[in-house]
Enzyme design. Structure first.
Site, short mmCIF file in Angstrom:
data_model
loop_
_atom_site.label_atom_id
_atom_site.label_comp_id
_atom_site.label_asym_id
_atom_site.label_seq_id
_atom_site.Cartn_x
_atom_site.Cartn_y
_atom_site.Cartn_z
N ARG A 43 22.67 38.82 40.16
CA ARG A 43 22.66 38.68 38.44
C ARG A 43 23.83 38.86 38.02
O ARG A 43 24.89 39.25 38.59
CB ARG A 43 21.57 39.90 37.96
N GLY A 44 24.23 38.80 36.57
CA GLY A 44 25.57 38.77 36.07
C GLY A 44 25.76 37.55 35.84
O GLY A 44 25.96 36.62 36.93
N ALA A 45 26.67 37.06 34.63
CA ALA A 45 27.02 35.67 34.44
C ALA A 45 27.90 35.05 35.37
O ALA A 45 27.89 33.96 36.08
CB ALA A 45 27.34 35.46 33.17
N ARG A 86 17.20 30.88 35.29
CA ARG A 86 17.36 31.91 34.12
C ARG A 86 18.30 30.96 33.03
O ARG A 86 19.11 30.25 33.41
CB ARG A 86 18.67 32.84 34.58
N GLN A 191 20.26 48.27 34.83
CA GLN A 191 21.58 47.63 35.57
C GLN A 191 22.68 48.77 35.22
O GLN A 191 23.53 48.96 35.99
CB GLN A 191 21.86 46.39 34.87
N ASP A 232 27.09 36.69 28.37
CA ASP A 232 26.31 35.69 29.30
C ASP A 232 26.91 34.20 28.72
O ASP A 232 26.64 33.26 29.38
CB ASP A 232 24.94 35.92 29.34
N ASN A 241 24.75 38.54 25.07
CA ASN A 241 24.81 39.46 26.12
C ASN A 241 23.47 40.44 26.34
O ASN A 241 22.62 40.27 25.48
CB ASN A 241 26.00 40.36 25.89
O1 MRU Z 1 20.04 40.21 33.28
P1 MRU Z 1 21.45 40.50 33.92
O2 MRU Z 1 21.47 41.53 34.55
O3 MRU Z 1 22.07 38.97 34.73
O4 MRU Z 1 22.39 40.29 32.64
C1 MRU Z 1 23.99 40.59 32.83
C2 MRU Z 1 24.70 41.02 31.43
O5 MRU Z 1 24.17 40.71 30.42
C3 MRU Z 1 26.13 41.16 31.73
O6 MRU Z 1 26.54 41.70 30.70
C4 MRU Z 1 26.69 39.75 31.54
O7 MRU Z 1 26.34 38.93 32.49
C5 MRU Z 1 28.42 39.81 32.13
S1 MRU Z 1 28.67 40.19 33.77
C6 MRU Z 1 29.95 40.30 34.05
#
Ligand code: MRU
Length: 342
Positions: A43-45, A86, A191, A232, A241
């Site tokens: 996960r995470g962009a 996603r 997270q 994101d 985000n």
């Molecule tokens: O649902 P997630 O855990 O994928 O969400 C992640 C976030 O919102 C992060 O802040 C974003 O992706 C930036 S990660 C460098």
């Protein structure tokens, strides 16, 4: 440690198991990888950008294709599956499309496999390099002794390595600055508490966990100097985000605190505006049970009506600056963002 890499398929740190266990999940086909993305094992962009890219490579290795045309047909179908996992982080689509654009140049199945792997590896490597740049540009905004509030996980685990918002904190600490972090737990999937606290403790960085609802009191008591979050998707009027980011931005404004967003340029989708983007809604179970992993423990009545958006939208007027690998961008964003995206 790298969050995702290629070794006879896609290997990734299974983030659903942290902080209990550090385990590597081996995805041998695209279905296993899409399942991992949906469950937030990865996960995470920026990490999703690499996952999308490696996913196309995986598709090219899934079968013994009779011809490159047959392989491309298969890859395109797999690309659709990956893209359906996603909807909010634009990086996922960037990773998929960048490798697809290289794949179409292949003249044989062998070349297709080589080209897609090379491109996915380049994307992963670039991510590490740009996070280091985000870190060094962002670190200049932090002062020795600063106390930083952050949300979700934007560290090594959310990228290929190092991190965006956490990367800024890491770089500042590496430069010798004394930085203290308050990590919002980031309900419902935690997270912040599971991943950010784990990463920062491993690095020996001073971190204090708070429940999301405590963000106001730590600001009111003067315990926080700055807020840094990731993104994101950054569109021309705001930032998508993790859910709770907007609340932090409004609180920061009320308390006169800088509110920074750290993200690579692949997170920008500047042609779009907030109304064009789908905010992912996740399952009701994430709110009904103490942890999706162990479904035994209800924390709300079984038939509760639930609204569970995974992200929110923070209008750009709340953002003090955008920290990118090409430098720090200040308002007016309508003038200054296009300059760095060129
Ligand atoms: O649902 P997630 O855990 O994928 O969400 C992640 C976030 O919102 C992060 O802040 C974003 O992706 C930036 S990660 C460098």
């Amino acid at each position: 440690m790298r969050t995702i890499f290629w070794e006879d398929g896609v290997k990734l740190i299974d983030q659903t198991r942290l902080p209990d266990e550090l385990t590597i999940l081996h995805c041998r086909n695209v279905e296993e990888l899409t399942d991992a993305i949906k469950r937030l094992a990865i996960r995470g962009a920026p990490a999703l950008e690499a996952a999308g890219a490696y996913g196309i490579t995986l598709a090219a290795h899934e079968k013994n294709f009779g011809s490159v045309e047959e392989a491309m047909e298969h890859i395109k179908r797999r690309a659709e599956l990956l893209a359906s996992t996603r909807p909010t982080a634009v990086n996922l689509f960037r990773g998929i499309n960048r490798v697809l654009n290289v794949a179409i140049k292949a003249g044989s199945v062998k070349e297709l496999r080589e080209l897609t792997l090379k491109e996915a590896e380049a994307i992963a490597e670039e991510d590490i390099q740009r996070n280091k740049l985000i870190g060094s540009f962002g670190a200049k905004l932090l002062e020795d002794g600063d106390s930083i509030l952050t949300i979700c996980n934007t560290g090594s685990l959310a990228t290929v390595e190092w991190g965006t918002a956490l990367g800024v904190i890491r770089s500042a600490v590496q430069e010798g600055k004394n930085i203290r972090v308050f990590a919002c737990e980031t309900r419902p999937l935690n997270q912040g508490s599971r991943l950010t606290v784990w990463e920062l403790m491993n690095d020996g960085i001073d971190v204090t966990l708070i429940a999301d609802s405590m963000a106001g009191i730590v600001m009111q008591k003067g315990m926080v100097d700055k807020v840094i979050a990731g993104a994101d998707r950054i569109v021309r009027d705001g930032v998508f985000n993790k859910i709770g980011t907007y609340t932090l931005a409004v609180l920061a404004k009320e308390h006169g605190l800088p509110f920074f967003i750290a993200a690579p340029v692949t997170t920008f989708d500047w042609e779009k505006s907030g109304k064009d983007v789908t905010i992912e809604e996740r399952s009701r179970e994430e709110l009904l049970y103490c942890h999706v992993k162990c479904r035994q423990s209800l924390i709300a009545p079984e038939n509760t009506k639930v609204f569970n958006p995974a992200f929110d939208f923070t209008p750009l007027e709340y953002v003090t600056a955008l920290i990118t690998e090409r430098g720090v961008v200040f308002p007016p964003y309508s003038e200054n963002v296009p300059k760095i995206l060129k």
